[in-house]
Motif scaffolding. Structure first.
Motif, mmCIF file in Angstrom:
data_model
loop_
_atom_site.group_PDB
_atom_site.id
_atom_site.type_symbol
_atom_site.label_atom_id
_atom_site.label_comp_id
_atom_site.label_asym_id
_atom_site.label_seq_id
_atom_site.Cartn_x
_atom_site.Cartn_y
_atom_site.Cartn_z
ATOM 1 N N THR A 332 -20.299 58.008 -10.091
ATOM 2 C CA THR A 332 -20.549 56.652 -10.584
ATOM 3 C C THR A 332 -20.920 55.682 -9.455
ATOM 4 O OG1 THR A 332 -18.195 56.197 -10.351
ATOM 5 C CG2 THR A 332 -18.963 56.889 -12.534
ATOM 6 N N ASN A 333 -20.893 56.169 -8.206
ATOM 7 C CA ASN A 333 -21.262 55.344 -7.055
ATOM 8 C C ASN A 333 -22.738 54.943 -7.187
ATOM 9 O OD1 ASN A 333 -22.451 54.990 -4.282
ATOM 10 N ND2 ASN A 333 -20.317 55.263 -3.674
ATOM 11 N N VAL A 334 -23.060 53.690 -6.890
ATOM 12 C CA VAL A 334 -24.420 53.201 -7.150
ATOM 13 C C VAL A 334 -25.498 53.921 -6.338
ATOM 14 C CG1 VAL A 334 -23.715 50.939 -7.984
ATOM 15 C CG2 VAL A 334 -24.159 51.242 -5.544
ATOM 16 N N TYR A 335 -25.133 54.456 -5.154
ATOM 17 C CA TYR A 335 -26.139 55.195 -4.376
ATOM 18 C C TYR A 335 -26.408 56.566 -4.989
ATOM 19 C CZ TYR A 335 -25.681 51.397 -1.126
ATOM 20 O OH TYR A 335 -25.683 50.139 -0.580
ATOM 21 N N MET A 336 -25.374 57.150 -5.595
ATOM 22 C CA MET A 336 -25.581 58.395 -6.346
ATOM 23 C C MET A 336 -26.463 58.107 -7.572
ATOM 24 S SD MET A 336 -24.003 61.039 -4.984
ATOM 25 C CE MET A 336 -23.402 62.233 -6.185
ATOM 26 N N LEU A 337 -26.168 56.994 -8.248
ATOM 27 C CA LEU A 337 -26.947 56.632 -9.439
ATOM 28 C C LEU A 337 -28.409 56.385 -9.087
ATOM 29 C CD1 LEU A 337 -24.424 54.211 -11.189
ATOM 30 C CD2 LEU A 337 -24.962 56.556 -11.857
ATOM 31 N N HIS A 338 -28.635 55.715 -7.947
ATOM 32 C CA HIS A 338 -30.019 55.459 -7.526
ATOM 33 C C HIS A 338 -30.754 56.778 -7.307
ATOM 34 C CE1 HIS A 338 -33.164 52.926 -5.507
ATOM 35 N NE2 HIS A 338 -33.524 54.133 -5.179
ATOM 36 N N MET A 339 -30.093 57.719 -6.635
ATOM 37 C CA MET A 339 -30.743 59.001 -6.363
ATOM 38 C C MET A 339 -30.973 59.776 -7.664
ATOM 39 S SD MET A 339 -32.189 60.547 -4.033
ATOM 40 C CE MET A 339 -31.667 59.416 -2.775
ATOM 41 N N MET A 340 -30.007 59.699 -8.599
ATOM 42 C CA MET A 340 -30.197 60.354 -9.903
ATOM 43 C C MET A 340 -31.383 59.739 -10.654
ATOM 44 S SD MET A 340 -26.374 60.794 -11.450
ATOM 45 C CE MET A 340 -24.996 61.182 -10.388
ATOM 46 N N TYR A 341 -31.521 58.406 -10.529
ATOM 47 C CA TYR A 341 -32.636 57.719 -11.194
ATOM 48 C C TYR A 341 -33.972 58.213 -10.627
ATOM 49 C CZ TYR A 341 -35.464 53.948 -13.140
ATOM 50 O OH TYR A 341 -36.424 53.241 -13.819
ATOM 51 N N GLN A 342 -34.025 58.371 -9.285
ATOM 52 C CA GLN A 342 -35.249 58.897 -8.665
ATOM 53 C C GLN A 342 -35.513 60.321 -9.167
ATOM 54 O OE1 GLN A 342 -37.206 57.013 -6.952
ATOM 55 N NE2 GLN A 342 -35.772 55.321 -6.800
ATOM 56 N N ALA A 343 -34.441 61.137 -9.213
ATOM 57 C CA ALA A 343 -34.585 62.521 -9.673
ATOM 58 C C ALA A 343 -35.058 62.564 -11.123
ATOM 59 C CB ALA A 343 -33.249 63.254 -9.528
ATOM 60 N N MET A 344 -34.532 61.649 -11.941
ATOM 61 C CA MET A 344 -34.953 61.580 -13.339
ATOM 62 C C MET A 344 -36.449 61.264 -13.423
ATOM 63 S SD MET A 344 -33.506 59.095 -16.354
ATOM 64 C CE MET A 344 -34.104 59.231 -18.044
ATOM 65 N N GLY A 345 -36.899 60.322 -12.575
ATOM 66 C CA GLY A 345 -38.318 59.962 -12.536
ATOM 67 C C GLY A 345 -39.192 61.143 -12.164
ATOM 68 N N VAL A 346 -38.731 61.940 -11.195
ATOM 69 C CA VAL A 346 -39.485 63.132 -10.775
ATOM 70 C C VAL A 346 -39.537 64.147 -11.917
ATOM 71 C CG1 VAL A 346 -39.583 65.046 -9.130
ATOM 72 C CG2 VAL A 346 -38.882 62.804 -8.345
#
Length: 431
Positions: A332-346
């Motif tokens: 739930t850490n926001v930096y993990m969420l940011h990276m997950m968001y990038q991965a989702m975009g890919v």
């Protein structure tokens, strides 16, 4: 400018001098959650090049049966009325695009500034409907606070303006005036986005720019074509200042302050920055034995920021980064969420729908916790997830996610917005 002149007012609001913030906007009556505070047509706007053919250049309507400009064959319109309406601005680029061909490449900011200059040249009144409370020429430029990198970017934009537009705009303003105008636009410009927060174009909305920033805003700005709509997302009482957010509010206080200082040249002292009430949840650390040292956490934040800046596309990189950061950071850490968001975009780009859905499911709940109520980021995530579910024939989950998106959108966009109607139609089709 007189905020009390009845001809220069936005009903229910007034311009005032906000303590420690300079001018601002405050309510003179009560506004309920979801109520439209005011709407502001764009003073000038430009459709992003990537959306040409999908949206009308003039009204930004998204449709499939657009027809293209017969000369440049690059601008698309709903009908002749839209084409005629856009011609005073499009003619700036039409001939140039034909003559430069593939070498025609001014930035979006340069294109927007060219249109502003063209509008100023043709102006017949001191005020436009976009400037009821604030004139564009009153915009802050903050030239004295710009670093050499920003000054250099400004100079590059000015050179591009001369290169691509000097033949088509007689009497371009002098260097000093252009330096100020570009700085004003960079500080006060808006990006127009659709319901999934995809970038559609850039614009200036002077009256919207009058609002000061808060990391706990009481209004949200959405777009209906080229008109900005400002809606209350909290109860607003008479006498209270009306605050918008200038940035993405996902991140912890230090990050937000850094971004605001870099882009808007002020240190935020809002209630959220003072209380830091969400920072602990946003920076959740795994329960390790022994717990990580503070320097280890700071080092991981630096690492996360570098990765965010340098790697936005490679799924493998995202997965490796998530694995590395996941050793210390909770999901739930926001930096993990940011990276997950990038991965989702890919995943979406690679048409890996199951992968995108998996990341979306991990992101959406923490987003609801970290973002303020009625956040467009939360709505767009539920929307993406809902549409993914339906595409993967997970009807029940899809409808549930779309309904959650709709609950936010009805407040943020207003119940009569065509985006709301589209989502309602998608839900109806599943019955």
């Amino acid at each position: 400018i007189g905020p009390y002149n009845p001809n220069h007012r936005i009903e229910g609001t007034e311009r005032f001098l906000s303590p420690d913030k300079g001018r601002g906007l405050r309510a003179v009556r009560h506004f309920a959650v979801g109520e439209l505070v005011f709407a502001c047509p764009a003073y000038s706007y430009v459709l992003t090049v990537n959306e040409r053919g999908a949206h009308c250049e003039h009204c930004f309507t998204r449709r499939e049966d657009l027809f293209k400009c017969g000369k440049c064959k690059q601008a698309y319109y709903c009908n002749v009325d839209c084409q005629r309406g856009d011609w005073p601005m499009h003619k700036l680029e039409c001939v140039a695009m034909c003559s430069y061909g593939e070498n025609w490449c001014p930035s979006e900011t340069v294109r927007l500034v060219a249109r502003i200059i063209m509008k100023q040249v043709k102006a017949t009144t001191e005020r436009t409907p976009s400037e009821r409370l604030l004139l564009l020429k009153e915009f802050e430029a903050h030239l004295d606070k710009m670093d050499s990198e920003k000054e250099e970017m400004n100079q590059t934009d000015i050179a591009a303006l001369h290169h691509f537009y000097s033949r088509h705009i007689s009497n371009l303003p002098d260097e000093q005036a252009l330096t100020e105008l570009f700085a004003q636009v960079n500080c006060n410009g808006f990006t127009i986005e659709d319901e999934e927060l995809s970038h559609l174009g850039s614009a200036v909305f002077p009256d919207v720019a009058l609002m000061n920033h808060s990391c706990s805003p009481n209004v949200i700005v959405t777009y209906k074509g080229t008109v900005a709509e400002v809606r209350a997302v909290k109860e607003i009482n008479p006498g209270e200042e009306i605050f918008n957010s200038y940035i993405d509010l996902l991140y912890p206080t230090e990050d937000r302050k850094e971004r605001l200082l870099d882009s808007y040249f002020f240190t935020c002292q809002c209630t959220e920055c003072t209380s830091r009430s969400k920072d602990k949840a946003k920076m959740e650390i795994r329960k390790l034995n022994p717990p990580p040292e503070p320097e280890e956490i700071r080092s991981m934040v630096r690492y996360a920021k570098n990765v965010i800046e340098e790697f936005r596309r490679l799924l493998e990189m995202c997965e490796l980064s998530l694995e590395k950061m996941g050793a210390i950071f909770a999901d739930t850490n926001v930096y993990m969420l940011h990276m997950m968001y990038q991965a989702m975009g890919v995943c979406l780009y690679m048409q890996d729908w199951d992968g995108a859905m998996s990341y979306g499911e991990k992101i959406v709940q923490p987003y609801s916790v970290h973002y303020p109520a009625y956040s467009l980021n939360v709505a767009s995530m539920y929307l993406k997830l809902g549409r993914l579910y339906l595409g993967l024939e997970k009807k029940t989950q899809g409808v549930k996610a779309l309904k959650k998106a709709l609950a936010v959108m009805e407040v943020a966009h207003g119940k009569d917005h065509h985006y709301v109607a589209e989502v309602k139609r998608e839900i109806e089709e599943q019955k």
